[in-house]
Design an enzyme around this catalytic site. Structure first.
Site, short mmCIF file in Angstrom:
data_model
loop_
_atom_site.label_atom_id
_atom_site.label_comp_id
_atom_site.label_asym_id
_atom_site.label_seq_id
_atom_site.Cartn_x
_atom_site.Cartn_y
_atom_site.Cartn_z
N TRP A 154 0.86 -1.20 0.00
CA TRP A 154 0.00 0.00 0.00
C TRP A 154 0.89 1.24 0.00
O TRP A 154 1.85 1.32 0.78
CB TRP A 154 -0.90 -0.04 1.25
CG TRP A 154 -1.81 1.15 1.40
CD1 TRP A 154 -2.58 1.74 0.44
CD2 TRP A 154 -2.05 1.88 2.61
NE1 TRP A 154 -3.29 2.78 0.98
CE2 TRP A 154 -2.98 2.89 2.31
CE3 TRP A 154 -1.59 1.77 3.92
CZ2 TRP A 154 -3.44 3.79 3.25
CZ3 TRP A 154 -2.06 2.66 4.86
CH2 TRP A 154 -2.98 3.66 4.53
N LYS B 76 -14.02 -0.39 4.97
CA LYS B 76 -14.56 -1.04 3.77
C LYS B 76 -15.73 -1.97 4.12
O LYS B 76 -16.79 -1.88 3.52
CB LYS B 76 -13.49 -1.86 3.05
CG LYS B 76 -12.08 -1.36 3.21
CD LYS B 76 -11.74 -0.18 2.33
CE LYS B 76 -10.41 0.37 2.79
NZ LYS B 76 -9.78 1.31 1.96
N ASP C 121 -1.81 -6.45 8.55
CA ASP C 121 -2.72 -5.39 8.15
C ASP C 121 -3.97 -6.05 7.55
O ASP C 121 -3.88 -6.78 6.56
CB ASP C 121 -2.04 -4.48 7.12
CG ASP C 121 -2.84 -3.21 6.84
OD1 ASP C 121 -4.01 -3.14 7.29
OD2 ASP C 121 -2.32 -2.30 6.18
C1 LMR Z 1 -6.63 2.71 -0.68
O1 LMR Z 1 -5.61 2.03 -0.71
O2 LMR Z 1 -7.10 3.25 -1.69
C2 LMR Z 1 -7.36 2.88 0.62
O3 LMR Z 1 -6.73 2.16 1.62
C3 LMR Z 1 -7.59 4.30 0.99
C4 LMR Z 1 -6.34 5.03 1.36
O4 LMR Z 1 -6.36 5.67 2.42
O5 LMR Z 1 -5.37 5.01 0.61
#
Ligand code: LMR
Length: 396
Positions: A130, A246, A211
Site C-alpha cells: 500500500w 470497507k 494489516d
Molecule cells: C486505498 O488504498 O485506496 C485505501 O486504503 C484508501 C487510502 O487511504 O489510501
C-alpha cells in the site's frame, strides 16, 4: 517562514481522487481510492449501519471523552471477528484491542509502539505494498525494508523469492503481512503458503504486524482470516491493524482497531499500558461514532446477520466485476490476458499498465487509476465497463 516552502507532491492515491473530483469530463471513471461502489456507481450507507445509527441517536446520553483505548464494548467483538468466536486467545486474556481512527490510525500507533517502546529499528513490507505504508512507518522513525512478493509478470506471487527474502530478515525484526486482498495487487497467499511463512516467522523470532483492511471482501469473513489465524495459532506475539472502512462502509467515520497478542496476560497488560501512552500523545482518545456503530451491529444478532448479508453482496459484486472485466477485455483487446484478474481477490488488481499508459488513460479518456497500475475493481459497473475496456485497449 512558510514562504520558503515548495509545493509538496500530491498523495499517490488521495491526490488522484482529488484530481478526479475536479475533472469536468462527464464520462470520467474513478478506479483510484479503495472505496466500494454499487452497480449504480454509488457508495451506499449499509442498512445495518443506518439501523444502528437510529438506535444510537435515541439512546446516547452524553458526548464525554472515550477512554484512551476506546469504547469498553468494542474490543471483544473485534477480536471475535479476527480470531473466530471460540478461539482460545479470546478467553486467555493475552490480547487486547484499542479502537483507532481508521486502520491507518492503528498502523501509526503500532509503529510508534514498535519504535518508542520496543526500540524496533526496521519493518519489512512486501514489494509492492500500500502506497501509504512507507509514509506511516517512516513518520514513526522506522526504517522500511522490502521483501519480494509479486512475480515478474506483475500478476502472481513469486513465493520462492518471498520466502527466501523472509529467511534473510534479521532475527526479531518486524514483518508486515496483508491478511487478505493484498493492496495493491489482489494477490494472496494460499493456506499452505501461510503455514510456510509462519514457520519462518517462528524460526527467526520475527514479530508479525498483520494489516487486515478488507475482511470479508475476499472469500468470506472467516475464510479471509484463515492466514492470520495460522499465524496467531503458532507464534506467541503479533500485532493486527484492522479497519471497518470497507466492510462497514464507514470510511468517513475513521474506525479501525489495533489488536495486540502477547505471550502472557501480564505481558498483554504491560503492552496495553505502553500503547495507551502512544495514543495519548498522538490523538489523545478516539472518536466515538464509528466504534459505537460497529459494536452495536456486531453485538445485535439481527443487525449482525444483516451486516454479513451486506458484506456478501459487496464481495459478490466485486467478484462478478472481475469476471466481467476479464470477459470484456477479451472482446476489446484479445492479446491482453486478463484471466489473472479473476483469480485475484479484494478491491484491487494490478493491471500491468505502465505509468505512461496510466497518464494517457487519465488525460485522453478520463479514466483514473493509480500510477503503479492498481485498479479498483469496485469502481467498475455494467455501465462503465465497455468504455473502460475500450479506453484500456486503446492505450495498450
Ligand atoms: C486505498 O488504498 O485506496 C485505501 O486504503 C484508501 C487510502 O487511504 O489510501
Amino acid at each position: 517562514m512558510f514562504e520558503s516552502l515548495q509545493m509538496a507532491p500530491p498523495d499517490a492515491i488521495l491526490g488522484l481522487a482529488e484530481a478526479f473530483r475536479k475533472d469536468t469530463n462527464p464520462n470520467k471513471i474513478n478506479l483510484t481510492v479503495g472505496i466500494y461502489k454499487d452497480a449504480d456507481g454509488k457508495t451506499p450507507i449499509l442498512e445495518c449501519v443506518k439501523a444502528a445509527e437510529r438506535q444510537l441517536l435515541d439512546a446516547e446520553t452524553n458526548k464525554a471523552y472515550l477512554g484512551i483505548d476506546g469504547l469498553p464494548e468494542y474490543g471483544a467483538p473485534v477480536r471475535e471477528l479476527l480470531f473466530g468466536a471460540d478461539h482460545p486467545i479470546n478467553s486467555a486474556q493475552r490480547s487486547f484491542t484499542i479502537q483507532t481512527p481508521g486502520g491507518t490510525g492503528g498502523l501509526r500507533v503500532a509503529a510508534d509502539f514498535l519504535k518508542t517502546r520496543l526500540a524496533a529499528a526496521r519493518i519489512w513490507v512486501s514489494t509492492p505494498t500500500w502506497a501509504n505504508h512507507g509514509n506511516v512507518f517512516r513518520a514513526a522513525g522506522l526504517d522500511v525494508k522490502q521483501y519480494k512478493y509479486i512475480d515478474a509478470a506483475g500478476t502472481g506471487l513469486d513465493f520462492d523469492a518471498m520466502l527466501a527474502d523472509l529467511k534473510q530478515v534479521p532475527q526479531r525484526d518486524v514483518v508486515l503481512l496483508h491478511a487478505c486482498c493484498h493492496n495493491p495487487t489482489g494477490v494472496d497467499l494460499s493456506a499452505e503458503q501461510w503455514q510456510q511463512v509462519t514457520q519462518v516467522i517462528q524460526e527467526r523470532e520475527l514479530l508479525p504486524l498483520v494489516d487486515f483492511a478488507y475482511q470479508g471482501f475476499g472469500d468470506g469473513l472467516d475464510a479471509d482470516a484463515a492466514g492470520l489465524r495460522t499465524v496467531v495459532d503458532t507464534v506467541p506475539e503479533a500485532l493486527i491493524c484492522s479497519s471497518f472502512s470497507k466492510n462497514f462502509g464507514l470510511y468517513a467515520e475513521r474506525i479501525g482497531a489495533l489488536t495486540v497478542v502477547a505471550a502472557t496476560p501480564d505481558a498483554a497488560q504491560a503492552a496495553l499500558s505502553h500503547v495507551k501512552l502512544c495514543v495519548r500523545c498522538n490523538y489523545s482518545n478516539p472518536p466515538k461514532h464509528g466504534g459505537a456503530i460497529v459494536a452495536s451491529v456486531l453485538q445485535d444478532p439481527a443487525l449482525r446477520n444483516q451486516w454479513e448479508t451486506e458484506v456478501a453482496e459487496m464481495r459478490d459484486r466485486i467478484n462478478a466485476m472481475r469476471q466481467l472485466f476479464a470477459d470484456t477485455m477479451r472482446e476489446h483487446a484479445p492479446d491482453y490476458d486478463a484471466s489473472f484478474i479473476v483469480k485475484q481477490r479484494g478491491m484491487f488488481s494490478y493491471s500491468g499498465l505502465t505509468p505512461i499508459q496510466v497518464d494517457e488513460l487519465k488525460n485522453q479518456h478520463g479514466v483514473y487509476i493509480v500510477r503503479d497500475g492498481r485498479i479498483n475493481i469496485a469502481g467498475m459497473n455494467p455501465t462503465n465497463i465497455t468504455p473502460l475496456c475500450q479506453a484500456i485497449a486503446t492505450v495498450l
